[in-house]
Design a protein around this motif. Sequence first.
Motif, PDB file in Angstrom:
ATOM      1  N   GLU A  19     -17.161  16.893 115.203  1.00  0.00           N
ATOM      2  CA  GLU A  19     -16.998  17.776 114.503  1.00  0.00           C
ATOM      3  C   GLU A  19     -17.425  18.826 114.404  1.00  0.00           C
ATOM      4  OE1 GLU A  19     -17.262  15.125 113.142  1.00  0.00           O
ATOM      5  OE2 GLU A  19     -15.579  13.450 112.396  1.00  0.00           O
ATOM      6  N   HIS A  20     -18.884  18.974 114.801  1.00  0.00           N
ATOM      7  CA  HIS A  20     -19.853  19.947 114.349  1.00  0.00           C
ATOM      8  C   HIS A  20     -19.748  21.091 115.759  1.00  0.00           C
ATOM      9  CE1 HIS A  20     -21.628  17.750 117.223  1.00  0.00           C
ATOM     10  NE2 HIS A  20     -22.763  18.435 116.921  1.00  0.00           N
ATOM     11  N   ILE A  21     -19.294  20.636 117.432  1.00  0.00           N
ATOM     12  CA  ILE A  21     -18.996  21.734 117.224  1.00  0.00           C
ATOM     13  C   ILE A  21     -17.801  22.665 117.149  1.00  0.00           C
ATOM     14  CG2 ILE A  21     -17.484  21.520 119.861  1.00  0.00           C
ATOM     15  CD1 ILE A  21     -19.001  19.334 120.559  1.00  0.00           C
ATOM     16  N   ARG A  22     -18.659  23.931 117.509  1.00  0.00           N
ATOM     17  CA  ARG A  22     -17.481  25.505 117.897  1.00  0.00           C
ATOM     18  C   ARG A  22     -16.485  25.801 118.380  1.00  0.00           C
ATOM     19  NH1 ARG A  22     -21.770  29.728 116.038  1.00  0.00           N
ATOM     20  NH2 ARG A  22     -19.418  30.687 116.188  1.00  0.00           N
ATOM     21  N   ILE A  23     -15.617  25.833 118.358  1.00  0.00           N
ATOM     22  CA  ILE A  23     -14.513  25.826 119.205  1.00  0.00           C
ATOM     23  C   ILE A  23     -14.447  27.804 119.517  1.00  0.00           C
ATOM     24  CG2 ILE A  23     -12.196  26.246 120.044  1.00  0.00           C
ATOM     25  CD1 ILE A  23     -12.164  22.864 118.401  1.00  0.00           C
ATOM     26  N   PHE A  24     -14.184  28.128 120.522  1.00  0.00           N
ATOM     27  CA  PHE A  24     -14.156  29.291 120.610  1.00  0.00           C
ATOM     28  C   PHE A  24     -12.476  30.046 121.624  1.00  0.00           C
ATOM     29  CE2 PHE A  24     -18.399  29.205 120.248  1.00  0.00           C
ATOM     30  CZ  PHE A  24     -19.431  30.567 119.927  1.00  0.00           C
ATOM     31  N   ALA A  25     -12.053  30.249 121.060  1.00  0.00           N
ATOM     32  CA  ALA A  25     -10.407  30.227 121.780  1.00  0.00           C
ATOM     33  C   ALA A  25     -10.553  31.842 122.303  1.00  0.00           C
ATOM     34  CB  ALA A  25      -9.538  30.384 120.866  1.00  0.00           C
ATOM     35  N   LYS A  26      -9.840  31.156 123.682  1.00  0.00           N
ATOM     36  CA  LYS A  26      -9.948  32.436 124.955  1.00  0.00           C
ATOM     37  C   LYS A  26      -8.797  32.480 124.860  1.00  0.00           C
ATOM     38  CE  LYS A  26     -12.471  33.561 129.342  1.00  0.00           C
ATOM     39  NZ  LYS A  26     -13.105  33.368 129.770  1.00  0.00           N
ATOM     40  N   ILE A  27      -8.571  34.014 124.645  1.00  0.00           N
ATOM     41  CA  ILE A  27      -7.117  34.786 124.677  1.00  0.00           C
ATOM     42  C   ILE A  27      -7.807  35.158 125.684  1.00  0.00           C
ATOM     43  CG2 ILE A  27      -5.910  36.463 123.784  1.00  0.00           C
ATOM     44  CD1 ILE A  27      -6.533  34.140 121.699  1.00  0.00           C
ATOM     45  N   VAL A  33      -6.931  13.130 130.107  1.00  0.00           N
ATOM     46  CA  VAL A  33      -7.311  12.530 129.988  1.00  0.00           C
ATOM     47  C   VAL A  33      -8.701  12.804 130.619  1.00  0.00           C
ATOM     48  CG1 VAL A  33      -8.098   9.951 131.167  1.00  0.00           C
ATOM     49  CG2 VAL A  33      -5.372  10.670 130.675  1.00  0.00           C
ATOM     50  N   GLN A  34      -8.798  12.961 131.811  1.00  0.00           N
ATOM     51  CA  GLN A  34     -10.037  13.938 131.975  1.00  0.00           C
ATOM     52  C   GLN A  34     -10.753  14.955 131.386  1.00  0.00           C
ATOM     53  OE1 GLN A  34     -12.261  13.412 134.898  1.00  0.00           O
ATOM     54  NE2 GLN A  34     -13.702  14.773 133.982  1.00  0.00           N
ATOM     55  N   ASP A  35      -9.714  15.566 130.747  1.00  0.00           N
ATOM     56  CA  ASP A  35     -10.342  16.759 129.202  1.00  0.00           C
ATOM     57  C   ASP A  35     -11.077  15.618 128.391  1.00  0.00           C
ATOM     58  OD1 ASP A  35     -10.380  19.257 130.669  1.00  0.00           O
ATOM     59  OD2 ASP A  35      -7.437  18.608 129.411  1.00  0.00           O
ATOM     60  N   ARG A  36     -10.606  14.955 128.201  1.00  0.00           N
ATOM     61  CA  ARG A  36     -10.591  13.520 126.997  1.00  0.00           C
ATOM     62  C   ARG A  36     -11.958  13.240 127.343  1.00  0.00           C
ATOM     63  NH1 ARG A  36      -7.019  12.754 122.671  1.00  0.00           N
ATOM     64  NH2 ARG A  36      -8.345  10.596 122.206  1.00  0.00           N
ATOM     65  N   GLU A  37     -12.104  13.154 128.350  1.00  0.00           N
ATOM     66  CA  GLU A  37     -13.693  12.371 128.884  1.00  0.00           C
ATOM     67  C   GLU A  37     -14.837  13.338 128.862  1.00  0.00           C
ATOM     68  OE1 GLU A  37     -16.514   9.132 131.143  1.00  0.00           O
ATOM     69  OE2 GLU A  37     -14.576   9.385 129.194  1.00  0.00           O
ATOM     70  N   ASN A  38     -14.149  14.650 129.044  1.00  0.00           N
ATOM     71  CA  ASN A  38     -15.303  15.702 129.185  1.00  0.00           C
ATOM     72  C   ASN A  38     -15.981  16.300 127.529  1.00  0.00           C
ATOM     73  OD1 ASN A  38     -15.173  16.232 131.700  1.00  0.00           O
ATOM     74  ND2 ASN A  38     -14.086  17.959 132.239  1.00  0.00           N
ATOM     75  N   LEU A  39     -14.954  16.041 127.122  1.00  0.00           N
ATOM     76  CA  LEU A  39     -15.250  16.044 125.074  1.00  0.00           C
ATOM     77  C   LEU A  39     -16.342  15.213 125.375  1.00  0.00           C
ATOM     78  CD1 LEU A  39     -11.815  17.501 123.957  1.00  0.00           C
ATOM     79  CD2 LEU A  39     -14.440  18.953 124.247  1.00  0.00           C
ATOM     80  N   ARG A  40     -16.005  14.114 125.499  1.00  0.00           N
ATOM     81  CA  ARG A  40     -16.911  12.312 125.101  1.00  0.00           C
ATOM     82  C   ARG A  40     -17.860  12.460 125.794  1.00  0.00           C
ATOM     83  NH1 ARG A  40     -18.911   7.803 126.719  1.00  0.00           N
ATOM     84  NH2 ARG A  40     -18.223   8.535 129.125  1.00  0.00           N
ATOM     85  N   LEU A  41     -17.899  13.155 127.250  1.00  0.00           N
ATOM     86  CA  LEU A  41     -20.056  13.140 128.124  1.00  0.00           C
ATOM     87  C   LEU A  41     -20.111  14.614 126.970  1.00  0.00           C
ATOM     88  CD1 LEU A  41     -18.791  13.380 131.320  1.00  0.00           C
ATOM     89  CD2 LEU A  41     -19.887  11.438 129.688  1.00  0.00           C
ATOM     90  N   ALA A  42     -19.576  15.051 126.022  1.00  0.00           N
ATOM     91  CA  ALA A  42     -20.324  16.581 125.888  1.00  0.00           C
ATOM     92  C   ALA A  42     -21.524  16.219 125.055  1.00  0.00           C
ATOM     93  CB  ALA A  42     -18.747  17.416 124.972  1.00  0.00           C
ATOM     94  N   LYS A  43     -20.963  15.300 123.879  1.00  0.00           N
ATOM     95  CA  LYS A  43     -21.575  14.529 122.380  1.00  0.00           C
ATOM     96  C   LYS A  43     -23.573  14.140 123.701  1.00  0.00           C
ATOM     97  CE  LYS A  43     -22.096  11.718 118.650  1.00  0.00           C
ATOM     98  NZ  LYS A  43     -20.907  10.259 118.157  1.00  0.00           N
ATOM     99  N   SER A  44     -23.842  13.444 124.545  1.00  0.00           N
ATOM    100  CA  SER A  44     -24.489  12.925 125.322  1.00  0.00           C
ATOM    101  C   SER A  44     -25.828  13.933 125.684  1.00  0.00           C
ATOM    102  CB  SER A  44     -24.181  12.180 126.625  1.00  0.00           C
ATOM    103  OG  SER A  44     -23.377  12.891 126.928  1.00  0.00           O
ATOM    104  N   TYR A  45     -24.606  15.038 125.647  1.00  0.00           N
ATOM    105  CA  TYR A  45     -25.193  16.459 126.604  1.00  0.00           C
ATOM    106  C   TYR A  45     -26.110  18.032 125.633  1.00  0.00           C
ATOM    107  CZ  TYR A  45     -23.868  14.464 131.698  1.00  0.00           C
ATOM    108  OH  TYR A  45     -24.064  14.169 132.103  1.00  0.00           O
ATOM    109  N   GLY A  46     -25.575  17.839 124.460  1.00  0.00           N
ATOM    110  CA  GLY A  46     -26.431  18.242 123.106  1.00  0.00           C
ATOM    111  C   GLY A  46     -25.174  19.484 123.193  1.00  0.00           C
ATOM    112  N   VAL A  47     -23.655  19.345 123.445  1.00  0.00           N
ATOM    113  CA  VAL A  47     -23.013  20.685 123.864  1.00  0.00           C
ATOM    114  C   VAL A  47     -22.626  20.859 121.835  1.00  0.00           C
ATOM    115  CG1 VAL A  47     -20.827  21.304 124.087  1.00  0.00           C
ATOM    116  CG2 VAL A  47     -21.972  20.229 124.936  1.00  0.00           C
ATOM    117  N   THR A  48     -23.184  22.422 121.620  1.00  0.00           N
ATOM    118  CA  THR A  48     -22.779  23.361 120.175  1.00  0.00           C
ATOM    119  C   THR A  48     -21.784  23.310 120.476  1.00  0.00           C
ATOM    120  OG1 THR A  48     -24.167  24.704 120.876  1.00  0.00           O
ATOM    121  CG2 THR A  48     -25.404  23.008 119.913  1.00  0.00           C
ATOM    122  N   ALA A  49     -20.788  24.092 120.815  1.00  0.00           N
ATOM    123  CA  ALA A  49     -19.522  24.850 121.005  1.00  0.00           C
ATOM    124  C   ALA A  49     -19.032  24.667 122.407  1.00  0.00           C
ATOM    125  CB  ALA A  49     -20.183  26.373 120.900  1.00  0.00           C
TER     126      ALA A  49
END
Length: 105
Positions: A44-52, A3-19
């Motif tokens: 959908e425009h946010i880029r996802i970096f997969a950290k191995i 639930v916290q992950d989802r909330e963090n992603l929701r908030l990312a939009k207001s902070y202008g996160v691009t990746a």
Amino acid sequence: MTVQDRENLRLAKSYGVTALMQPFVTTGMQLSEVKNVLSEYGMEHIRIFAKIENREGMEHIRDIIPHADMVVIARGDLGNDMPLWELPAAQKHCLKYAERKDGRF
């Protein structure tokens, strides 16, 4: 995804996160889940970096790459999950599949 992950992603939009960097990725499904949540929030425009960061992620690199915009090899964490002398070969293994995705390397 918590639930916290989802909330963090929701908030990312207001902070202008691009990746975002998704840590400890071991399957492409994990990235698909993140993309679905981003889509729900119109990001959908946010880029996802997969950290191995572990052997499991490295072993599933072929499944992960199609779902990631970028792949980051966390040498420190990966080096903690395998003998250090295996690390260069592990990096080459990941690069071999990344090269096939877009031909830029």
